[in-house]
Design a protein around this motif. Structure first.
Motif, mmCIF file in Angstrom:
data_model
loop_
_atom_site.group_PDB
_atom_site.id
_atom_site.type_symbol
_atom_site.label_atom_id
_atom_site.label_comp_id
_atom_site.label_asym_id
_atom_site.label_seq_id
_atom_site.Cartn_x
_atom_site.Cartn_y
_atom_site.Cartn_z
ATOM 1 N N VAL A 5 18.053 25.247 18.790
ATOM 2 C CA VAL A 5 18.356 23.823 18.668
ATOM 3 C C VAL A 5 17.050 23.072 18.886
ATOM 4 C CG1 VAL A 5 19.684 21.862 19.535
ATOM 5 C CG2 VAL A 5 20.699 24.160 19.567
ATOM 6 N N THR A 6 16.615 22.341 17.857
ATOM 7 C CA THR A 6 15.366 21.589 17.950
ATOM 8 C C THR A 6 15.671 20.132 18.256
ATOM 9 O OG1 THR A 6 14.280 23.038 16.349
ATOM 10 C CG2 THR A 6 13.256 20.907 16.757
ATOM 11 N N ILE A 7 15.031 19.604 19.301
ATOM 12 C CA ILE A 7 15.181 18.215 19.702
ATOM 13 C C ILE A 7 13.976 17.451 19.168
ATOM 14 C CG2 ILE A 7 15.581 16.657 21.655
ATOM 15 C CD1 ILE A 7 17.629 18.927 21.484
ATOM 16 N N VAL A 8 14.183 16.662 18.120
ATOM 17 C CA VAL A 8 13.118 15.783 17.615
ATOM 18 C C VAL A 8 13.318 14.449 18.314
ATOM 19 C CG1 VAL A 8 12.106 14.682 15.582
ATOM 20 C CG2 VAL A 8 13.056 16.992 15.409
ATOM 21 N N ASP A 9 12.480 14.172 19.303
ATOM 22 C CA ASP A 9 12.740 13.039 20.190
ATOM 23 C C ASP A 9 11.415 12.598 20.819
ATOM 24 O OD1 ASP A 9 14.102 11.464 22.515
ATOM 25 O OD2 ASP A 9 15.788 12.166 21.312
ATOM 26 N N ILE A 38 19.064 20.908 14.161
ATOM 27 C CA ILE A 38 18.015 19.914 14.390
ATOM 28 C C ILE A 38 18.700 18.642 14.861
ATOM 29 C CG2 ILE A 38 16.126 18.597 13.368
ATOM 30 C CD1 ILE A 38 15.876 20.821 11.258
ATOM 31 N N ASN A 39 18.375 18.209 16.077
ATOM 32 C CA ASN A 39 19.034 17.055 16.678
ATOM 33 C C ASN A 39 18.135 15.827 16.602
ATOM 34 O OD1 ASN A 39 21.405 16.197 18.643
ATOM 35 N ND2 ASN A 39 19.526 15.293 19.431
ATOM 36 N N LEU A 40 18.676 14.732 16.044
ATOM 37 C CA LEU A 40 17.965 13.460 15.933
ATOM 38 C C LEU A 40 18.786 12.399 16.661
ATOM 39 C CD1 LEU A 40 17.225 13.613 12.080
ATOM 40 C CD2 LEU A 40 15.712 14.370 13.924
ATOM 41 N N SER A 41 18.518 12.213 17.949
ATOM 42 C CA SER A 41 19.225 11.179 18.702
ATOM 43 C C SER A 41 18.480 9.857 18.513
ATOM 44 C CB SER A 41 19.320 11.556 20.181
ATOM 45 O OG SER A 41 20.210 12.625 20.359
#
Length: 247
Positions: free
Chosen positions: A120-124, A215-218
């Motif tokens: 799980v990639t956190i792009v933040d 891929i998580n984009l919060s």
């Protein structure tokens, strides 16, 4: 007024005047057939490769004014967009240890997470690698340098905790504690509050290159970005699942 007072007043006014706003840069995407012939000129003009898989470079405003007309004339451009901040980050102020209300909100209550090892990639805004939830964690990969600034880093660290904080007696337990966590620090402006379009594109591209996963984009904005769309589409074509904030 004596000349010395005039000079002093002018100096004070100059010091108080706001600095001129920096001109925005541009995201420049070459056509596939133009990569070999045009990339060297872009790099020589100071362009920064953002997403190699998509042939996207970040180009300063001055260089863009000089190069874009020629690139258009040679039909070398696939897409150009002005870079802009994609909104600003909010951060969590409560410790979140008392009640994990979000589990029910995302229908995860009572569900078993997948087995260990799904990335799980956190792009933040970066993850504080010294935080008790992440210090010494073996299944954590930094896809770029993590520089979680005073404000923004709390957002990225909190999001990573919500996703994958382990059951270690500290803080909270994430929805998927056995995830292989990856982090891309995309917050480069305003103490880590602001995420620029190009940095988000670069993060999605790096996550795609690292292999399929989530891929998580919060994050989110109120304008369309073709460059981000293309990065997301490339990730999906590579069998990654992209999850973004909504509302």
């Amino acid at each position: 007024m004596p000349s010395t007072l005039l000079a002093a007043a002018a100096a004070l006014l100059a010091a108080a005047a706001p600095a001129p706003a920096a001109e925005p840069s541009f995201l420049v995407q070459l056509r596939p057939a133009a990569v070999c012939s045009e990339t060297a000129a872009l790099l020589a003009a100071g362009a920064e490769p953002i997403a190699p898989g998509l042939r996207i470079h970040r180009l300063g405003a001055g260089a863009a004014r000089a190069l874009l007309p020629g690139l258009r004339a040679r039909d070398a451009l696939q897409h150009v967009e002005r870079e802009r901040p994609l909104g600003t980050l909010a951060t969590f102020t409560d410790p979140l240890a008392a009640t994990e209300w979000w589990r029910a909100a995302v229908d995860a209550e009572g569900l078993d997470p997948p087995g260990p090892g799904v990335p799980v990639t956190i792009v933040d805004s970066g993850v504080d690698l010294g935080h008790p939830e992440f210090v010494g964690r073996p299944d954590f990969a930094s896809l770029n340098q993590q520089v979680p600034a005073a404000y923004g880093g709390r957002h990225g660290t909190a999001v990573a905790s919500l996703v994958g904080a382990p059951a270690n007696g500290v803080g909270i337990v994430g929805i998927y504690p056995q995830a292989v966590l990856r982090s891309w620090d995309a917050a480069t402006e305003d103490e880590g509050r602001v995420l620029e379009t190009g940095d988000i594109v670069a993060g999605i591209d790096a996550a795609t290159a690292a292999g399929r996963g989530v891929i998580n984009l919060s994050l989110g904005g109120d304008e369309r970005s073709t460059a981000i769309e293309q990065a997301v589409n490339q990730a999906v074509r590579s069998w990654s699942l992209v999850v973004a904030a909504a509302g």
